[in-house]
Design a protein around this motif. Structure first.
Motif, PDB file in Angstrom:
ATOM      1  N   GLN A  94     -13.701 -17.180   9.984  1.00 36.19           N
ATOM      2  CA  GLN A  94     -14.074 -16.571  11.265  1.00 36.19           C
ATOM      3  C   GLN A  94     -15.458 -17.041  11.716  1.00 36.19           C
ATOM      4  OE1 GLN A  94     -13.534 -12.323  10.916  1.00 36.19           O
ATOM      5  NE2 GLN A  94     -11.419 -12.567  10.237  1.00 36.19           N
ATOM      6  N   ALA A  95     -16.399 -17.111  10.782  1.00 37.44           N
ATOM      7  CA  ALA A  95     -17.757 -17.560  11.120  1.00 37.44           C
ATOM      8  C   ALA A  95     -17.741 -19.013  11.585  1.00 37.44           C
ATOM      9  CB  ALA A  95     -18.681 -17.398   9.911  1.00 37.44           C
ATOM     10  N   ALA A  96     -16.980 -19.866  10.900  1.00 34.62           N
ATOM     11  CA  ALA A  96     -16.904 -21.286  11.280  1.00 34.62           C
ATOM     12  C   ALA A  96     -16.261 -21.440  12.651  1.00 34.62           C
ATOM     13  CB  ALA A  96     -16.128 -22.066  10.224  1.00 34.62           C
ATOM     14  N   ALA A  97     -15.242 -20.656  12.941  1.00 33.47           N
ATOM     15  CA  ALA A  97     -14.585 -20.721  14.246  1.00 33.47           C
ATOM     16  C   ALA A  97     -15.550 -20.289  15.355  1.00 33.47           C
ATOM     17  CB  ALA A  97     -13.328 -19.852  14.252  1.00 33.47           C
ATOM     18  N   ARG A  98     -16.287 -19.209  15.114  1.00 35.11           N
ATOM     19  CA  ARG A  98     -17.264 -18.739  16.105  1.00 35.11           C
ATOM     20  C   ARG A  98     -18.363 -19.770  16.328  1.00 35.11           C
ATOM     21  NH1 ARG A  98     -16.687 -13.934  13.292  1.00 35.11           N
ATOM     22  NH2 ARG A  98     -18.640 -14.286  12.187  1.00 35.11           N
ATOM     23  N   ALA A  99     -18.826 -20.400  15.256  1.00 38.82           N
ATOM     24  CA  ALA A  99     -19.934 -21.360  15.347  1.00 38.82           C
ATOM     25  C   ALA A  99     -19.470 -22.740  15.815  1.00 38.82           C
ATOM     26  CB  ALA A  99     -20.627 -21.476  13.986  1.00 38.82           C
ATOM     27  N   GLY A 100     -18.178 -22.986  15.733  1.00 36.15           N
ATOM     28  CA  GLY A 100     -17.662 -24.286  16.134  1.00 36.15           C
ATOM     29  C   GLY A 100     -18.065 -25.410  15.192  1.00 36.15           C
ATOM     30  N   VAL A 101     -18.159 -25.096  13.903  1.00 35.63           N
ATOM     31  CA  VAL A 101     -18.547 -26.097  12.910  1.00 35.63           C
ATOM     32  C   VAL A 101     -17.363 -26.449  12.020  1.00 35.63           C
ATOM     33  CG1 VAL A 101     -20.962 -25.348  12.878  1.00 35.63           C
ATOM     34  CG2 VAL A 101     -19.358 -24.387  11.230  1.00 35.63           C
ATOM     35  N   ALA A 102     -17.456 -27.603  11.406  1.00 38.71           N
ATOM     36  CA  ALA A 102     -16.416 -28.050  10.479  1.00 38.71           C
ATOM     37  C   ALA A 102     -16.735 -27.550   9.075  1.00 38.71           C
ATOM     38  CB  ALA A 102     -16.335 -29.565  10.475  1.00 38.71           C
ATOM     39  N   THR A 103     -15.695 -27.219   8.341  1.00 39.61           N
ATOM     40  CA  THR A 103     -15.836 -26.899   6.926  1.00 39.61           C
ATOM     41  C   THR A 103     -14.801 -27.719   6.168  1.00 39.61           C
ATOM     42  OG1 THR A 103     -14.328 -25.021   7.126  1.00 39.61           O
ATOM     43  CG2 THR A 103     -16.676 -24.547   7.287  1.00 39.61           C
ATOM     44  N   ALA A 104     -15.186 -28.182   5.010  1.00 44.25           N
ATOM     45  CA  ALA A 104     -14.285 -28.972   4.179  1.00 44.25           C
ATOM     46  C   ALA A 104     -14.479 -28.575   2.728  1.00 44.25           C
ATOM     47  CB  ALA A 104     -14.573 -30.460   4.347  1.00 44.25           C
ATOM     48  N   VAL A 105     -13.406 -28.609   1.975  1.00 44.96           N
ATOM     49  CA  VAL A 105     -13.454 -28.324   0.547  1.00 44.96           C
ATOM     50  C   VAL A 105     -13.110 -29.611  -0.187  1.00 44.96           C
ATOM     51  CG1 VAL A 105     -12.498 -26.958  -1.344  1.00 44.96           C
ATOM     52  CG2 VAL A 105     -12.785 -25.930   0.915  1.00 44.96           C
ATOM     53  N   THR A 106     -13.975 -29.995  -1.110  1.00 41.73           N
ATOM     54  CA  THR A 106     -13.734 -31.216  -1.870  1.00 41.73           C
ATOM     55  C   THR A 106     -12.949 -30.915  -3.142  1.00 41.73           C
ATOM     56  OG1 THR A 106     -15.800 -31.024  -3.124  1.00 41.73           O
ATOM     57  CG2 THR A 106     -15.871 -32.268  -1.059  1.00 41.73           C
ATOM     58  N   HIS A 107     -12.184 -31.868  -3.517  1.00 47.64           N
ATOM     59  CA  HIS A 107     -11.521 -31.874  -4.826  1.00 47.64           C
ATOM     60  C   HIS A 107     -12.113 -33.080  -5.526  1.00 47.64           C
ATOM     61  CE1 HIS A 107      -8.664 -28.690  -3.819  1.00 47.64           C
ATOM     62  NE2 HIS A 107      -8.844 -29.140  -2.593  1.00 47.64           N
ATOM     63  N   ASN A 108     -13.340 -32.881  -6.011  1.00 48.89           N
ATOM     64  CA  ASN A 108     -14.209 -33.978  -6.406  1.00 48.89           C
ATOM     65  C   ASN A 108     -13.685 -34.859  -7.530  1.00 48.89           C
ATOM     66  OD1 ASN A 108     -14.611 -31.582  -7.826  1.00 48.89           O
ATOM     67  ND2 ASN A 108     -16.667 -32.140  -8.434  1.00 48.89           N
ATOM     68  N   TYR A 109     -12.792 -34.382  -8.341  1.00 44.86           N
ATOM     69  CA  TYR A 109     -12.323 -35.226  -9.438  1.00 44.86           C
ATOM     70  C   TYR A 109     -11.481 -36.383  -8.933  1.00 44.86           C
ATOM     71  CZ  TYR A 109     -14.156 -31.443 -12.154  1.00 44.86           C
ATOM     72  OH  TYR A 109     -15.013 -30.513 -12.674  1.00 44.86           O
ATOM     73  N   THR A 110     -10.951 -36.306  -7.729  1.00 44.74           N
ATOM     74  CA  THR A 110     -10.152 -37.416  -7.189  1.00 44.74           C
ATOM     75  C   THR A 110     -11.000 -38.661  -6.990  1.00 44.74           C
ATOM     76  OG1 THR A 110     -10.519 -36.742  -4.896  1.00 44.74           O
ATOM     77  CG2 THR A 110      -8.566 -35.849  -6.009  1.00 44.74           C
ATOM     78  N   GLY A 111     -12.308 -38.519  -6.924  1.00 48.36           N
ATOM     79  CA  GLY A 111     -13.178 -39.671  -6.735  1.00 48.36           C
ATOM     80  C   GLY A 111     -13.645 -40.313  -8.029  1.00 48.36           C
ATOM     81  N   TYR A 112     -13.340 -39.732  -9.171  1.00 48.20           N
ATOM     82  CA  TYR A 112     -13.789 -40.299 -10.435  1.00 48.20           C
ATOM     83  C   TYR A 112     -13.106 -41.649 -10.672  1.00 48.20           C
ATOM     84  CZ  TYR A 112     -16.186 -36.094 -12.134  1.00 48.20           C
ATOM     85  OH  TYR A 112     -17.056 -35.060 -12.322  1.00 48.20           O
ATOM     86  N   PRO A 113     -13.842 -42.617 -11.169  1.00 46.51           N
ATOM     87  CA  PRO A 113     -13.251 -43.939 -11.420  1.00 46.51           C
ATOM     88  C   PRO A 113     -12.003 -43.897 -12.301  1.00 46.51           C
ATOM     89  CG  PRO A 113     -15.625 -44.073 -11.565  1.00 46.51           C
ATOM     90  CD  PRO A 113     -15.283 -42.611 -11.429  1.00 46.51           C
ATOM     91  N   MET A 114     -11.980 -43.043 -13.317  1.00 45.83           N
ATOM     92  CA  MET A 114     -10.832 -42.954 -14.207  1.00 45.83           C
ATOM     93  C   MET A 114      -9.594 -42.461 -13.448  1.00 45.83           C
ATOM     94  SD  MET A 114     -10.536 -41.111 -17.958  1.00 45.83           S
ATOM     95  CE  MET A 114     -11.319 -39.627 -17.386  1.00 45.83           C
ATOM     96  N   ILE A 115      -9.780 -41.531 -12.541  1.00 43.14           N
ATOM     97  CA  ILE A 115      -8.669 -41.014 -11.741  1.00 43.14           C
ATOM     98  C   ILE A 115      -8.173 -42.090 -10.778  1.00 43.14           C
ATOM     99  CG2 ILE A 115      -7.967 -39.274 -10.057  1.00 43.14           C
ATOM    100  CD1 ILE A 115      -8.488 -38.206 -12.937  1.00 43.14           C
TER     101      ILE A 115
END
Length: 167
Positions: free
Chosen positions: A109-130
């Motif tokens: 609700q706060a992000a919608a009111r402010a008109g900002v983007a929010t993103a959630v990372t799944h950081n292990y997808t960037g590991y070289p081994m993955i």
């Protein structure tokens, strides 16, 4: 772009060259945060001792940050993301963004009111081994994948251990 601690994640954020890390809070200890920020390549005036200090100072600058990357212990994600959103900043947050549905609703609700983007990372997808494992599967080098079993032994980190255990 501002960074809120995480040495491995900091390196990953720099890998694709899409972000310039220009400000940050690099420790929960204010003195250490300023010292590590300046020692890590941030200008001393943009190495902050707290999230609130960084957001206040950066939103006053004409060249202030546009987004905040939250890479802190899980129990702080909601508070930091909410403060950034309230200041009109986009948020990139390690999972989990929140610890319960009520917090998630409040942030949405706060992000919608402010008109900002929010993103959630799944950081292990960037590991070289993955990335290498994915390339091997896509190339057919490992045959037909029938089962993938993964374990993460880092616990949930939803609560600070210091708050629940005797030192």
């Amino acid at each position: 772009h501002a960074l809120l601690r995480g040495p491995v994640r900091e390196l990953a954020a720099r890998l694709d060259g899409r972000f310039d890390i220009v400000a940050g809070v690099l420790s929960s200890n204010a003195e250490k945060a300023r010292r590590e920020g300046a020692g890590g390549g941030l200008s001393p005036e943009r190495s902050y001792g707290s999230v609130d200090e960084m957001i206040a100072a950066e939103t006053r600058r004409p060249d202030g940050i546009e987004a905040v990357a939250v890479m802190t212990p899980n129990d702080s994600h909601f508070r930091i993301a909410h403060a950034a959103i309230a200041a009109g900043l986009d948020v990139i947050c390690d999972k989990p963004l929140t610890n319960d549905p009520a917090e998630a609703d409040a942030l949405a609700q706060a992000a919608a009111r402010a008109g900002v983007a929010t993103a959630v990372t799944h950081n292990y997808t960037g590991y070289p081994m993955i990335r290498q494992a994915r390339a091997l599967v896509e190339a057919g080098a490992v045959g037909t994948v029938r089962l993938v079993q993964v374990e993460y032994l880092g616990a949930g980190l939803a609560l600070k251990v210091e708050d629940t255990a005797e030192a």
